[in-house]
Design an enzyme around this catalytic site. Sequence first.
Site, PDB file in Angstrom:
ATOM      1  N   TYR A 124       0.813  -1.219   0.000  1.00  0.00           N
ATOM      2  CA  TYR A 124       0.000   0.000   0.000  1.00  0.00           C
ATOM      3  C   TYR A 124       0.846   1.269   0.000  1.00  0.00           C
ATOM      4  O   TYR A 124       0.306   2.369   0.036  1.00  0.00           O
ATOM      5  CB  TYR A 124      -0.915   0.022   1.231  1.00  0.00           C
ATOM      6  CG  TYR A 124      -2.140  -0.829   1.057  1.00  0.00           C
ATOM      7  CD1 TYR A 124      -2.028  -2.202   0.913  1.00  0.00           C
ATOM      8  CD2 TYR A 124      -3.409  -0.269   1.027  1.00  0.00           C
ATOM      9  CE1 TYR A 124      -3.135  -2.999   0.748  1.00  0.00           C
ATOM     10  CE2 TYR A 124      -4.529  -1.061   0.862  1.00  0.00           C
ATOM     11  CZ  TYR A 124      -4.387  -2.427   0.727  1.00  0.00           C
ATOM     12  OH  TYR A 124      -5.502  -3.202   0.564  1.00  0.00           O
ATOM     13  N   LYS A 187       3.632 -14.312   5.531  1.00  0.00           N
ATOM     14  CA  LYS A 187       3.885 -15.443   4.626  1.00  0.00           C
ATOM     15  C   LYS A 187       5.412 -15.573   4.478  1.00  0.00           C
ATOM     16  O   LYS A 187       5.969 -15.449   3.381  1.00  0.00           O
ATOM     17  CB  LYS A 187       3.188 -15.144   3.284  1.00  0.00           C
ATOM     18  CG  LYS A 187       3.268 -16.227   2.243  1.00  0.00           C
ATOM     19  CD  LYS A 187       2.304 -17.373   2.474  1.00  0.00           C
ATOM     20  CE  LYS A 187       2.471 -18.438   1.401  1.00  0.00           C
ATOM     21  NZ  LYS A 187       1.754 -19.664   1.705  1.00  0.00           N
ATOM     22  N   ASP A 221      -2.112 -17.962   4.706  1.00  0.00           N
ATOM     23  CA  ASP A 221      -3.058 -18.885   4.053  1.00  0.00           C
ATOM     24  C   ASP A 221      -3.677 -19.822   5.087  1.00  0.00           C
ATOM     25  O   ASP A 221      -4.890 -20.019   5.150  1.00  0.00           O
ATOM     26  CB  ASP A 221      -2.389 -19.665   2.910  1.00  0.00           C
ATOM     27  CG  ASP A 221      -0.997 -20.165   3.259  1.00  0.00           C
ATOM     28  OD1 ASP A 221      -0.462 -19.780   4.316  1.00  0.00           O
ATOM     29  OD2 ASP A 221      -0.438 -20.957   2.481  1.00  0.00           O
ATOM     30  N   ASP A 245      -5.779  -5.927   5.529  1.00  0.00           N
ATOM     31  CA  ASP A 245      -6.964  -5.454   4.811  1.00  0.00           C
ATOM     32  C   ASP A 245      -7.874  -6.635   4.477  1.00  0.00           C
ATOM     33  O   ASP A 245      -9.083  -6.614   4.729  1.00  0.00           O
ATOM     34  CB  ASP A 245      -6.502  -4.751   3.524  1.00  0.00           C
ATOM     35  CG  ASP A 245      -7.636  -3.980   2.866  1.00  0.00           C
ATOM     36  OD1 ASP A 245      -8.688  -3.806   3.505  1.00  0.00           O
ATOM     37  OD2 ASP A 245      -7.469  -3.561   1.712  1.00  0.00           O
TER      38      ASP A 245
END
Length: 358
Positions: A124, A187, A221, A245
């Site tokens: 972002y 991740k 995930d 988000d």
Amino acid sequence: MSYRITLIPGDGTGPEIVAAAKRVIDATGVDIEWEIQDAGVDVMDRYGTPLPDVVLESIRRNKVALKGPITTPIGKGFRSVNVALRKELNLYACLRPCKYYPGIRSKYQDVDLVVVRENTEDLYAGVEWEAGSPEAEQIIAMAGGRIHPGSAISIKPISAEATKRIVKYAFDYALANKRTKVTAVAKANIMKFTDGLFFEAAREVAKEYDGRIEYEERLVDNMCMQLVQKPELYDVLVLPNLYGDILSDLCAGLVGGLGVAPGANIGEESAVFEATHGSAPRYKGQNKVNPIAVILSGMLMLRHIGEKDAADRLEKAIATVIVEGQSVTYDMKPHRDDPTAVGTAEVGDAIIQEMERR
Ligand code: NAD
């Protein structure tokens, strides 16, 4: 005590839901002088920008704002006002409590999670280049064959400094709100440097809270699956911007959807309270959408300024209106075309009546 607070109606359905929220907050009896400031697509013609300086100055001066949603027109040349506001005011922490209130239609009844999202960096940050631009070509050349020729490029910056700041915020929030566990989510098995750094910095901060607040890590995930299967196992989640988000919307879905998901953007100097949802422009001017997410954001705002009793009374009144299920908007009825659904303003009236009964 009286407060001066900036009120940004926003655009789309924003002005309707913010008007309802303002009436409800005023009905708590807390003495607030609202400084109304316009931002969004409707002020573009007047100011040449969707985020006029006067809006930022007002928030800097008052330190607290309640904000309606603002539309980001696709491909019209300016980036999101919401992202710009967070950056300009350095509102580094995005707080999104996702709590189940009895009466809400949801597959889950035992959810009380708080998502803490880093607000200033990651994908972002707005560092990106169009396909074919000289900058994109330069990076593709540097990558030594690992990027397809002609790709568009977005950069994902993650710093130890910003990560430590947000993780510390999550732990302090957990302590202040009698929470027991913080889960860091990233991740790191794939993005070893960026997300790896996020976990490393988070672990360092976690050591300072050892014995007081539990700390654990999850891959994003796996976290999505865990949240769908057993959300009751989680308490405070802390995430980089993009995952934060996405998981905020997932968690909002667990507790009944965007109509009831409040939020806050908090910095060292100021705080802006707003719902997770956007401007739902399709429903503009129809007195139709749910004001509860913005009203709950106002409840968080009252807690932030130290008006705990007013916040508790307001939250109880909202919970009663929800559990009774009469004066709620279409999205909270068993069927979306339920003729007994009431409008935005009428939800506000019902919450005010409920507070007056107490
Ligand atoms: P949205 O949240 O505005 O609406 C998606 C759908 O969710 C709506 O069509 C509606 O069915 C439902 N919904 C949303 N709010 C609701 C409410 N209060 N009550 C009942 N139902 C509700 O998302 P979008 O359509 O992706 O975005 C519209 C615009 O809002 C875009 O320009 C987007 O950039 C902007 N946006 C702004 C903010 C913000 O101001 N912080 C946040 C998200 C999106």
